[in-house]
Design a protein around this motif. Structure first.
Motif, PDB file in Angstrom:
ATOM      1  N   PRO A  92       0.883  -1.079  -0.149  1.00  0.00           N
ATOM      2  CA  PRO A  92      -0.074  -0.024  -0.006  1.00  0.00           C
ATOM      3  C   PRO A  92       0.692   1.450   0.101  1.00  0.00           C
ATOM      4  O   PRO A  92       0.683   2.022   0.786  1.00  0.00           O
ATOM      5  CB  PRO A  92      -0.737  -0.094   1.169  1.00  0.00           C
ATOM      6  N   ASP A  93       1.539   1.494  -1.095  1.00  0.00           N
ATOM      7  CA  ASP A  93       2.339   2.623  -1.246  1.00  0.00           C
ATOM      8  C   ASP A  93       2.188   3.239  -2.651  1.00  0.00           C
ATOM      9  O   ASP A  93       2.132   2.230  -3.602  1.00  0.00           O
ATOM     10  CB  ASP A  93       3.853   2.660  -0.603  1.00  0.00           C
ATOM     11  N   VAL A  94       2.327   4.587  -2.856  1.00  0.00           N
ATOM     12  CA  VAL A  94       2.066   4.916  -4.259  1.00  0.00           C
ATOM     13  C   VAL A  94       3.067   4.496  -5.357  1.00  0.00           C
ATOM     14  O   VAL A  94       2.808   4.325  -6.399  1.00  0.00           O
ATOM     15  CB  VAL A  94       1.986   6.480  -4.114  1.00  0.00           C
ATOM     16  N   ALA A  95       4.263   4.468  -4.891  1.00  0.00           N
ATOM     17  CA  ALA A  95       5.389   4.281  -5.535  1.00  0.00           C
ATOM     18  C   ALA A  95       5.348   2.749  -6.249  1.00  0.00           C
ATOM     19  O   ALA A  95       5.414   2.617  -7.197  1.00  0.00           O
ATOM     20  CB  ALA A  95       6.729   4.226  -4.704  1.00  0.00           C
ATOM     21  N   SER A  96       5.169   1.976  -5.396  1.00  0.00           N
ATOM     22  CA  SER A  96       4.673   0.500  -5.762  1.00  0.00           C
ATOM     23  C   SER A  96       3.687   0.269  -6.871  1.00  0.00           C
ATOM     24  O   SER A  96       3.700  -0.335  -7.715  1.00  0.00           O
ATOM     25  CB  SER A  96       4.469  -0.582  -4.617  1.00  0.00           C
ATOM     26  N   GLN A  97       2.607   1.012  -6.447  1.00  0.00           N
ATOM     27  CA  GLN A  97       1.197   0.808  -7.258  1.00  0.00           C
ATOM     28  C   GLN A  97       1.806   1.535  -8.698  1.00  0.00           C
ATOM     29  O   GLN A  97       1.328   0.870  -9.580  1.00  0.00           O
ATOM     30  CB  GLN A  97       0.110   1.548  -6.795  1.00  0.00           C
ATOM     31  N   PHE A  98       2.513   2.630  -8.779  1.00  0.00           N
ATOM     32  CA  PHE A  98       2.860   3.195 -10.035  1.00  0.00           C
ATOM     33  C   PHE A  98       3.676   2.314 -10.710  1.00  0.00           C
ATOM     34  O   PHE A  98       3.715   2.343 -12.007  1.00  0.00           O
ATOM     35  CB  PHE A  98       3.493   4.661  -9.581  1.00  0.00           C
ATOM     36  N   MET A  99       4.570   1.584 -10.214  1.00  0.00           N
ATOM     37  CA  MET A  99       5.514   0.673 -10.840  1.00  0.00           C
ATOM     38  C   MET A  99       4.870  -0.479 -11.304  1.00  0.00           C
ATOM     39  O   MET A  99       5.441  -0.957 -12.363  1.00  0.00           O
ATOM     40  CB  MET A  99       6.792   0.322  -9.865  1.00  0.00           C
ATOM     41  N   LEU A 100       3.673  -0.775 -11.171  1.00  0.00           N
ATOM     42  CA  LEU A 100       3.231  -1.854 -11.756  1.00  0.00           C
ATOM     43  C   LEU A 100       2.111  -1.481 -12.771  1.00  0.00           C
ATOM     44  O   LEU A 100       1.905  -1.749 -13.803  1.00  0.00           O
ATOM     45  CB  LEU A 100       2.198  -2.701 -10.856  1.00  0.00           C
ATOM     46  N   ALA A 101       1.099  -0.343 -12.332  1.00  0.00           N
ATOM     47  CA  ALA A 101       0.320   0.195 -13.255  1.00  0.00           C
ATOM     48  C   ALA A 101       0.703   0.815 -14.701  1.00  0.00           C
ATOM     49  O   ALA A 101       0.239   0.764 -15.713  1.00  0.00           O
ATOM     50  CB  ALA A 101      -0.431   1.472 -12.602  1.00  0.00           C
ATOM     51  N   PHE A 102       1.845   1.814 -14.444  1.00  0.00           N
ATOM     52  CA  PHE A 102       2.509   2.495 -15.374  1.00  0.00           C
ATOM     53  C   PHE A 102       3.111   1.422 -16.822  1.00  0.00           C
ATOM     54  O   PHE A 102       2.628   1.513 -17.801  1.00  0.00           O
ATOM     55  CB  PHE A 102       3.602   3.290 -15.111  1.00  0.00           C
ATOM     56  N   PRO A 103       3.612   0.195 -16.478  1.00  0.00           N
ATOM     57  CA  PRO A 103       4.008  -0.607 -17.604  1.00  0.00           C
ATOM     58  C   PRO A 103       2.869  -1.208 -18.015  1.00  0.00           C
ATOM     59  O   PRO A 103       2.818  -1.522 -19.148  1.00  0.00           O
ATOM     60  CB  PRO A 103       4.941  -1.745 -16.682  1.00  0.00           C
ATOM     61  N   MET A 104       1.874  -1.469 -17.291  1.00  0.00           N
ATOM     62  CA  MET A 104       0.636  -2.118 -17.847  1.00  0.00           C
ATOM     63  C   MET A 104      -0.031  -1.274 -18.729  1.00  0.00           C
ATOM     64  O   MET A 104      -0.531  -1.770 -19.916  1.00  0.00           O
ATOM     65  CB  MET A 104      -0.501  -2.526 -16.427  1.00  0.00           C
ATOM     66  N   CYS A 105       0.036  -0.011 -18.420  1.00  0.00           N
ATOM     67  CA  CYS A 105      -0.890   1.177 -19.608  1.00  0.00           C
ATOM     68  C   CYS A 105       0.373   1.093 -20.654  1.00  0.00           C
ATOM     69  O   CYS A 105      -0.250   1.283 -21.954  1.00  0.00           O
ATOM     70  CB  CYS A 105      -0.642   2.525 -18.875  1.00  0.00           C
TER      71      CYS A 105
END
Length: 242
Positions: free
Chosen positions: A211-224
């Motif tokens: 539950p931290d923004v950096a971890s979420q971004f590192m998965l969501a951005f490659p998916m996009c």
């Protein structure tokens, strides 16, 4: 086909399936026996991203009596399966290929190869990019006077979960291309759904990652980005088909 011939055909398929499974298991076992001697070193390599950010004197712990033996062996087992995956997939392909049409065989092999490559790339991204960044964030939030240590078995479970999550996330282009090839949806519709896909990617990342923004971004951005790559490849295939 009369019932006797149907029964013989069914039995022959079961025998072939058994032989294919045995060959796959033998391939995994050969790799496992070749690597098991270096089980401790392989676990140390897997734990390196966490060990690199632990405070001075920090270490991992084993709360189970046999954990110091079983956990490195589990690492070798998973790695053996990954290394032997080409053999396993070949055996699966050899079993199902006779029942496929020519056009299905034509795109099945490239899709299977691309899926394997993207899955491995996703795991590599998790190991070299996600883990170091996420562990640094966790270390920065450790309260003063708290010893941050983790059980080696729990660490393995977390790492394997992230490997599977990132490997699956990097399959997005394959899913998009398959949807286009099968005529289920056009690239125009996929482009229109871009905003919903971005929101969905961040929701998935929020559920899967810590539950931290950096971890979420590192998965969501490659998916996009991979979604856009899938649309690009799909457009090329549509032009070729037309």
């Amino acid at each position: 086909m009369n019932p006797v011939d149907q029964q013989e055909s069914f039995i022959s398929h079961l025998v072939e399936l058994r032989n294919r499974l045995i060959k796959s298991l033998v391939a995994v076992l050969v790799v496992f026996l070749s690597l098991v001697w270096w089980a401790k070193d392989l676990y140390a390599l897997l734990a390196a991203p966490l060990l690199a950010v632990l405070p001075q004197g920090g270490q991992m712990i084993a709360t189970d009596v046999v954990g110091v033996f079983l956990v490195p062996v589990k690492v070798v087992a998973w790695l053996s399966l990954l290394i032997a995956m080409p053999v396993v997939l070949y055996q699966a392909w050899a079993f199902v290929a006779p029942g496929l049409y020519a056009h299905e065989k034509r795109f099945a092999v490239p899709v299977m190869i691309a899926s394997c490559i993207l899955f491995v790339i996703g795991m590599a991204f998790a190991y070299f990019v996600f883990f170091p960044g996420m562990f640094k964030v966790m270390a920065s939030f450790t309260p003063q006077g708290v010893a941050w240590m983790t059980d080696i078995d729990k660490y393995l479970s977390f790492v394997m979960g992230m490997f599977l999550a990132f490997g699956a996330a990097f399959e997005v282009p394959v899913v998009v291309v398959l949807l286009v090839l099968m005529g289920i949806v056009s690239t125009a519709k996929l482009a229109e759904a871009r905003r919903y896909v971005i929101v969905g990617a961040f929701i998935v990342a929020a559920v899967v990652t810590p539950p931290d923004v950096a971890s979420q971004f590192m998965l969501a951005f490659p998916m996009c980005l991979l979604y856009e790559l899938g649309i690009l490849v799909g457009r090329l295939l549509e032009k070729r088909r037309d």
